[in-house]
Design a protein around this motif. Structure first.
Motif, short mmCIF file in Angstrom:
data_model
loop_
_atom_site.label_atom_id
_atom_site.label_comp_id
_atom_site.label_asym_id
_atom_site.label_seq_id
_atom_site.Cartn_x
_atom_site.Cartn_y
_atom_site.Cartn_z
N THR A 1 -10.81 0.14 6.05
CA THR A 1 -9.45 0.39 6.04
C THR A 1 -9.05 0.92 4.51
OG1 THR A 1 -8.91 -1.79 4.89
CG2 THR A 1 -9.09 -1.95 7.25
N ASP A 2 -9.90 1.37 3.66
CA ASP A 2 -9.68 2.28 2.73
C ASP A 2 -9.01 3.42 3.13
OD1 ASP A 2 -10.87 0.40 0.71
OD2 ASP A 2 -12.69 1.31 0.74
N THR A 3 -9.24 3.88 4.31
CA THR A 3 -8.61 5.00 4.61
C THR A 3 -7.13 4.84 4.68
OG1 THR A 3 -9.18 4.21 7.04
CG2 THR A 3 -10.65 5.75 6.06
N GLU A 4 -6.76 3.69 5.35
CA GLU A 4 -5.37 3.40 5.41
C GLU A 4 -4.58 3.15 4.09
OE1 GLU A 4 -3.85 1.02 8.81
OE2 GLU A 4 -5.96 0.84 9.48
N GLY A 5 -5.55 2.89 3.03
CA GLY A 5 -5.11 2.56 1.83
C GLY A 5 -4.58 3.66 1.12
N VAL A 6 -5.43 4.85 1.48
CA VAL A 6 -5.28 6.16 0.93
C VAL A 6 -4.00 6.81 1.66
CG1 VAL A 6 -6.04 8.51 0.28
CG2 VAL A 6 -7.58 6.39 0.11
N ARG A 7 -4.01 6.71 2.90
CA ARG A 7 -2.95 7.31 3.74
C ARG A 7 -1.68 6.70 3.23
NH1 ARG A 7 -3.41 6.52 10.03
NH2 ARG A 7 -2.93 4.19 9.40
N GLY A 8 -1.55 5.34 3.22
CA GLY A 8 -0.09 4.81 2.72
C GLY A 8 0.33 5.09 1.46
N ALA A 9 -0.71 5.17 0.63
CA ALA A 9 -0.38 5.77 -0.88
C ALA A 9 0.30 7.13 -0.92
CB ALA A 9 -1.64 5.61 -1.80
N LEU A 10 -0.47 7.97 -0.08
CA LEU A 10 0.03 9.20 -0.03
C LEU A 10 1.44 9.35 0.76
CD1 LEU A 10 -3.07 11.23 1.18
CD2 LEU A 10 -2.19 11.27 -0.92
N ALA B 1 -2.85 -2.46 -1.65
CA ALA B 1 -1.79 -3.00 -0.50
C ALA B 1 -2.03 -2.45 0.91
CB ALA B 1 -0.34 -2.93 -1.24
N TYR B 2 -2.13 -1.35 1.07
CA TYR B 2 -2.08 -0.98 2.24
C TYR B 2 -3.53 -0.85 2.99
CZ TYR B 2 2.36 1.62 2.44
OH TYR B 2 3.67 2.04 2.60
N GLN B 3 -4.41 -1.09 2.19
CA GLN B 3 -5.90 -1.47 2.93
C GLN B 3 -5.86 -2.83 3.52
OE1 GLN B 3 -8.65 -3.27 1.90
NE2 GLN B 3 -7.45 -3.99 -0.04
N ALA B 4 -4.93 -3.71 2.67
CA ALA B 4 -4.89 -4.99 2.83
C ALA B 4 -4.11 -5.43 4.12
CB ALA B 4 -4.51 -5.78 1.56
#
Length: 275
Positions: free
Chosen positions: A100-109, A239-242
């Motif tokens: 879910t680090d993928t979603e973490g970066v996606r959310g931050a972007l 936060a987004y990866q969590a």
């Protein structure tokens, strides 16, 4: 009582318990608990295998992400592609690994760029975080990535880039960093702040996602702000990866606002304690 935990070393300063426990409270999940366990990579399989049935999942930080992927019985497509896992979920058929680090970066972007298009990115660093960053950049619509790194690690990243449809180029710190950064629509830094401190004035010419959040702001983001560019820190990525982990562990939609508020409050408390 359902439980989850974060695994890694060092782990005592992990903010994952703050995020997840705030989520449990906000979602009304009474009796749920999220804790942390110190473990090296080689100890992860025995710890997870020996966990009691009340443990529904584990977040995994370094150095255990590669071990988590190898240990799992089933693996998500994105975790397999990236080559590491930060999430283990107990299923009837065994342990499922995801990244879910993928979603973490996606959310931050998303927080950084909104709906603005991005076609060309500068990625600083070629380590473990660079891989989910490439995934998120590709999903965002980026087609060309310039990797700024002190050594040429193209052999490691190019197969992933090809799978993602990205055109990848590598440059060292002796290149024209000002021209390279001005050509980028977004900059993603995955390295410690000190690694780029001597060249931030050359680099900070585009919106910046800096995965560092302690201390914050970093010299890179401060310089970008002075140049009129927005920055987002690693706490947003965290936060987004969590959020995704929370939903996989509980089956309940993550109360994002409450989790993020709890994270920001804890970061503020820690910064005041340091002062």
């Amino acid at each position: 009582m359902p439980r989850a935990a974060v695994l890694g070393s060092p782990i005592e300063h992990s903010l994952s318990p703050v995020l997840h426990n705030a989520g449990y409270e906000a979602a009304g999940l009474e009796g749920w608990d999220y804790t942390r366990f110190e473990t090296a990579a080689e100890g992860l399989p025995d710890l997870v295998r020996g966990s009691t049935p009340e443990f529904v999942g584990f977040s995994v930080t370094m150095p255990g992400k590669f071990a988590a992927l190898r240990f799992a019985d089933t693996v998500s497509e994105r975790a397999q592609l990236i080559g590491s896992a930060n999430t283990l979920v107990r299923k009837e058929e065994g342990w499922f690994a995801d990244n879910t680090d993928t979603e973490g970066v996606r959310g931050a972007l998303i927080e950084l760029l909104g709906d603005s298009p991005a076609r060309h990115a500068m990625l600083i660093g070629a380590g473990g975080t660079a891989r989910p960053a490439l995934w998120a950049l590709a999903e965002r619509g980026v087609s060309t990535v310039t990797v700024l790194n002190r050594s040429d690690r193209s052999a490691e990243l190019r197969p992933l880039a090809q799978e993602l449809g990205l055109e990848l180029s590598f440059t060292g710190f002796d290149g024209d960093l000002s021209a390279l950064s001005r050509a980028a629509d977004v900059i993603v830094s995955t390295v410690p702040a000190a690694a780029v401190e001597d060249c931030v004035f050359d680099i900070a010419h585009a919106p910046v996602l800096d995965v560092i959040y302690d201390p914050w702001p970093t010299p890179l983001t401060t310089c970008a702000a002075a140049n009129g560019y927005k920055s987002v820190g690693g706490h947003v990525m965290l936060a987004y990866q969590a959020f995704s982990q929370f939903e996989q562990f509980t089956g309940v939609a993550a109360p994002r606002e409450e989790m993020l508020n709890a994270l920001n409050e804890e970061l503020q408390r820690r910064s005041q304690t340091v002062k």
